[in-house]
Design a protein around this motif. Sequence first.
Motif, mmCIF file in Angstrom:
data_model
loop_
_atom_site.group_PDB
_atom_site.id
_atom_site.type_symbol
_atom_site.label_atom_id
_atom_site.label_comp_id
_atom_site.label_asym_id
_atom_site.label_seq_id
_atom_site.Cartn_x
_atom_site.Cartn_y
_atom_site.Cartn_z
ATOM 1 N N PRO A 1 14.773 -8.309 -9.033
ATOM 2 C CA PRO A 1 14.163 -7.600 -10.162
ATOM 3 C C PRO A 1 15.230 -7.078 -11.121
ATOM 4 N N PRO A 2 14.883 -6.953 -12.397
ATOM 5 C CA PRO A 2 15.857 -6.495 -13.398
ATOM 6 C C PRO A 2 16.132 -4.996 -13.267
ATOM 7 N N HIS A 3 17.199 -4.656 -12.565
ATOM 8 C CA HIS A 3 17.554 -3.258 -12.340
ATOM 9 C C HIS A 3 19.051 -3.199 -12.065
ATOM 10 N N ASP A 4 19.694 -2.107 -12.509
ATOM 11 C CA ASP A 4 21.139 -1.975 -12.312
ATOM 12 C C ASP A 4 21.533 -2.010 -10.847
ATOM 13 N N TYR A 5 20.663 -1.516 -9.959
ATOM 14 C CA TYR A 5 20.994 -1.540 -8.533
ATOM 15 C C TYR A 5 21.255 -2.970 -8.067
ATOM 16 N N TYR A 6 20.370 -3.886 -8.445
ATOM 17 C CA TYR A 6 20.526 -5.280 -8.028
ATOM 18 C C TYR A 6 21.655 -5.955 -8.813
ATOM 19 N N LYS B 1 0.823 -1.211 0.000
ATOM 20 C CA LYS B 1 0.000 0.000 0.000
ATOM 21 C C LYS B 1 0.856 1.259 0.000
ATOM 22 N N GLN B 2 1.976 1.218 0.711
ATOM 23 C CA GLN B 2 2.789 2.420 0.883
ATOM 24 C C GLN B 2 3.990 2.477 -0.052
ATOM 25 N N GLU B 3 4.168 1.464 -0.867
ATOM 26 C CA GLU B 3 5.353 1.410 -1.722
ATOM 27 C C GLU B 3 5.501 2.688 -2.541
ATOM 28 N N GLU B 4 6.718 3.211 -2.584
ATOM 29 C CA GLU B 4 6.986 4.432 -3.326
ATOM 30 C C GLU B 4 8.330 4.317 -4.027
ATOM 31 N N SER B 5 8.606 5.267 -4.915
ATOM 32 C CA SER B 5 9.885 5.246 -5.617
ATOM 33 C C SER B 5 11.012 5.545 -4.636
ATOM 34 N N TRP B 6 12.157 4.907 -4.872
ATOM 35 C CA TRP B 6 13.325 5.101 -4.015
ATOM 36 C C TRP B 6 14.487 5.622 -4.838
ATOM 37 N N LYS B 7 15.346 6.358 -4.157
ATOM 38 C CA LYS B 7 16.603 6.779 -4.759
ATOM 39 C C LYS B 7 17.725 6.358 -3.821
ATOM 40 N N ARG C 1 24.067 6.350 -8.638
ATOM 41 C CA ARG C 1 22.758 6.896 -8.317
ATOM 42 C C ARG C 1 21.703 5.989 -8.945
ATOM 43 N N PHE C 2 20.872 5.397 -8.123
ATOM 44 C CA PHE C 2 19.895 4.428 -8.611
ATOM 45 C C PHE C 2 18.481 4.912 -8.297
ATOM 46 N N GLU C 3 17.635 4.892 -9.304
ATOM 47 C CA GLU C 3 16.225 5.213 -9.137
ATOM 48 C C GLU C 3 15.432 3.912 -9.256
ATOM 49 N N LEU C 4 14.683 3.555 -8.231
ATOM 50 C CA LEU C 4 13.869 2.339 -8.246
ATOM 51 C C LEU C 4 12.401 2.737 -8.161
ATOM 52 N N SER C 5 11.634 2.374 -9.165
ATOM 53 C CA SER C 5 10.244 2.804 -9.240
ATOM 54 C C SER C 5 9.369 2.056 -8.248
ATOM 55 N N ALA C 6 8.226 2.656 -7.930
ATOM 56 C CA ALA C 6 7.258 2.007 -7.046
ATOM 57 C C ALA C 6 6.706 0.742 -7.692
ATOM 58 N N ASP C 7 6.530 0.757 -9.019
ATOM 59 C CA ASP C 7 6.001 -0.424 -9.714
ATOM 60 C C ASP C 7 6.947 -1.609 -9.578
ATOM 61 N N LEU C 8 8.250 -1.339 -9.626
ATOM 62 C CA LEU C 8 9.224 -2.418 -9.475
ATOM 63 C C LEU C 8 9.126 -3.030 -8.080
ATOM 64 N N GLY C 9 8.952 -2.159 -7.068
ATOM 65 C CA GLY C 9 8.809 -2.659 -5.710
ATOM 66 C C GLY C 9 7.551 -3.482 -5.525
ATOM 67 N N ARG C 10 6.449 -3.010 -6.096
ATOM 68 C CA ARG C 10 5.196 -3.757 -5.959
ATOM 69 C C ARG C 10 5.265 -5.105 -6.667
ATOM 70 N N ALA C 11 5.928 -5.138 -7.835
ATOM 71 C CA ALA C 11 6.044 -6.401 -8.568
ATOM 72 C C ALA C 11 6.750 -7.446 -7.715
ATOM 73 N N ARG C 12 7.724 -7.022 -6.936
ATOM 74 C CA ARG C 12 8.438 -7.956 -6.073
ATOM 75 C C ARG C 12 7.569 -8.388 -4.894
ATOM 76 N N LEU C 13 6.891 -7.410 -4.291
ATOM 77 C CA LEU C 13 6.052 -7.717 -3.127
ATOM 78 C C LEU C 13 4.898 -8.648 -3.489
ATOM 79 N N ASN C 14 4.381 -8.498 -4.697
ATOM 80 C CA ASN C 14 3.261 -9.341 -5.122
ATOM 81 C C ASN C 14 3.644 -10.807 -5.268
#
Length: 735
Positions: free
Chosen positions: A606-611, A463-469, A482-495
């Motif tokens: 998730p597919p992201h440069d941070y990970y 419910k509270q997931e938000e974009s992270w930097k 510097r990594f930007e992680l979208s809220a959608d990416l976070g929700r996809a993982r939580l789901n």
Amino acid sequence: MSQTFGDRIFRWMDDHFVGREFELEYFRQRLAQLDERDERILNVYGTAGMGKTYLLERFARIAGELGAFYARADVRDALNRRERLLSSLLEQMEPTPSTLPISSSPSPSLSLSPPEGLPASALQLQERCLQALNRIAEGRRVVLAFDGYEEIGGLDHWLRTSFLPGLSGNVLVMISGRFPLEGPWRHTPAWRKLIVRLPLAELSYGDIRTYLRQWGVDDEKEADAVWLRTMGHPLALSLLTPDNRETANAANAPNAANAPNAANAPNAANSANAANAASASAAAAAGRLRPPNAAAAEEEDPLQALLDDWLREAPDDELRRLLFAASAVRTFHQDLLSKLMGAEVPSTLFQRLTDLSFVSRTANGWQLQELVWETVRRHFRERMPDTYAAYRDRAAEHYLAKLEEGLAQGRDIVWEFGELLRYADNPVLRAHYRHARTSRNYLEPLGEANLEEAQAYVRRRQKQEESWKVLCSDAESGELYRFELSADLGRARLNLIPLGELAKTGEESVRLLRSPEGRVVGLFAIVPVNGRTYDWLSKSPVSRAYIASLSAEERSRIRTSSSDTEIRFVYVLDVESLEREELRSDIVHALLEPILAGRLLIESPPPHDYYRLGKTSLGFEPLPGAEHADYGGDRPATTYALDTRREKLRDLLRRMVRVPGTAAAPARPNAVQGRNELTPREREVAELLVLGLTNAEIAGKIYVSEAAVKKHVNAMLSKYGLKNRTQLANHLINS
């Protein structure tokens, strides 16, 4: 009526004051409820530039709002003379000192402990000062502040045994200095009950953003550079802030805090900030904001004045040499410094080092305050590169030896491994561990009793997931990530977190991360891969791609196993905010445990440069044939593997850190030689490009983003006047 200088200064101070809510509110409540508590002394302390004096100014404003009388004495101006200190207080009282009557009866201070050898004039002055303060305290509360207490010298005994005991109980005393009150202040139970400590530390990232906006700096990347350059040190921030107002030099610098959760007295370090007119002038001289490490290349480093202030505490060469040695490691003790320097460090000299205001005790030794550590280390590295390199190599050898010893003894070596990571050859790994924070959070196995809490945590996160930097940088190379992680990416993982199924894999597989107050702030699931979990892992999103990639023989061996296969699937490492450094540290430590236990770790984040960069910097490698689209989106997720079973753990440690005396790796075929016109990073890209690697593959090898590789390739094309990668590769090979 026109504004006075004082009016303007107060307005500017208010305009550029950010944060510090905890300290201000704590002081307000303590003063308002003075009769309800025994404590009468607030001890504000922190190293140079942390904002102690400016904080006292804010306390004075609050005291005035609450109708209290405020008097302040700067110990440094007293020059170790009681008469000067007392006179400075008397000048602030009403009626004026010349009209104050002298009581016929002595004050409580004189009857308790007459000061030895005090001249009659000084004794009379002390009595007059106490009477004036206590007379004011009959009608309203009084705040009595002593600033610069590190310079108190011999007056400490007099103040503690003669002056303070004579004060009314309606007086709140502030003692501010670089050091906490020690000695008799701490060893005597009566004094200890009277004192509340208010330690001051660095600003938060949010406070820095707020402060820079007030100065007209709204560029996020520029703010990121300031944050990483200063590590939140308040005075350093003011020195890197452009002065673009005609009279802004008169304003003091910012003030902020990361307020801890404390009910009564604060025990954790909180943030503060201050600067005086001189530091504001230095900011004007700096002229612009500088990215990390940029100041080192300038003839005049704007932080040099701050370094000089720190080094004044270590005036002689012997102590400075020891300070430089301490900067070569993050955590030190006497034996380690002796090993680094190749000679026994005397106990008296080590005591002088640990007595410095910017040195603090930790569970495993002593540490320099973070910005002091990085600034002194850079100074050491630039001035004495060969000596610095020798100390660094000896430190790496020390931690490698400790790890070997711990492995042989079967003891916990997570802390030693973390220290070794600071010497890793990989800049991404160094950058991530530069920001590792000591965490007071703790892990708790998941079971029936707390399953509902875990489910509530996942629902709250969805419910509270938000974009992270996420920001981090490597101080040695100057690389900023510097990594930007979208809220959608976070929700996809939580789901994709099947808590019910995860709970069945065993209590030790899934753990909740709790804050010191008991709140759930994270969920970690590292699942054994064996006969009991095989069916679930083979069908569950995220893990099924790994099972499908195995050979028929490997799948059969796992499915029929009745003992530990030493394989672990890292199903989820989730925290409520990746922007909080202590939570990122919790994730790293959760991974270090199975790494050091000797396991084959499998993870598919998730597919992201941070990970991706986080995994590859730790030694994980992509697992062919285990890509999947379970997280959704257009980009497939990669599955990574890291094998630390048996001797592979020692091999990993030696690959991570340059081991002195080890032969260099053989040169790559067709390596680019003699290209002095290329930058070091361009040479790295060029050597991989001539091998036929794609931009994405090059990015994975040198731990940068794909966009960064593209930038370097374009720069080389421009330098050589070429049109495409093929021409560039041929030119690099044949020239």
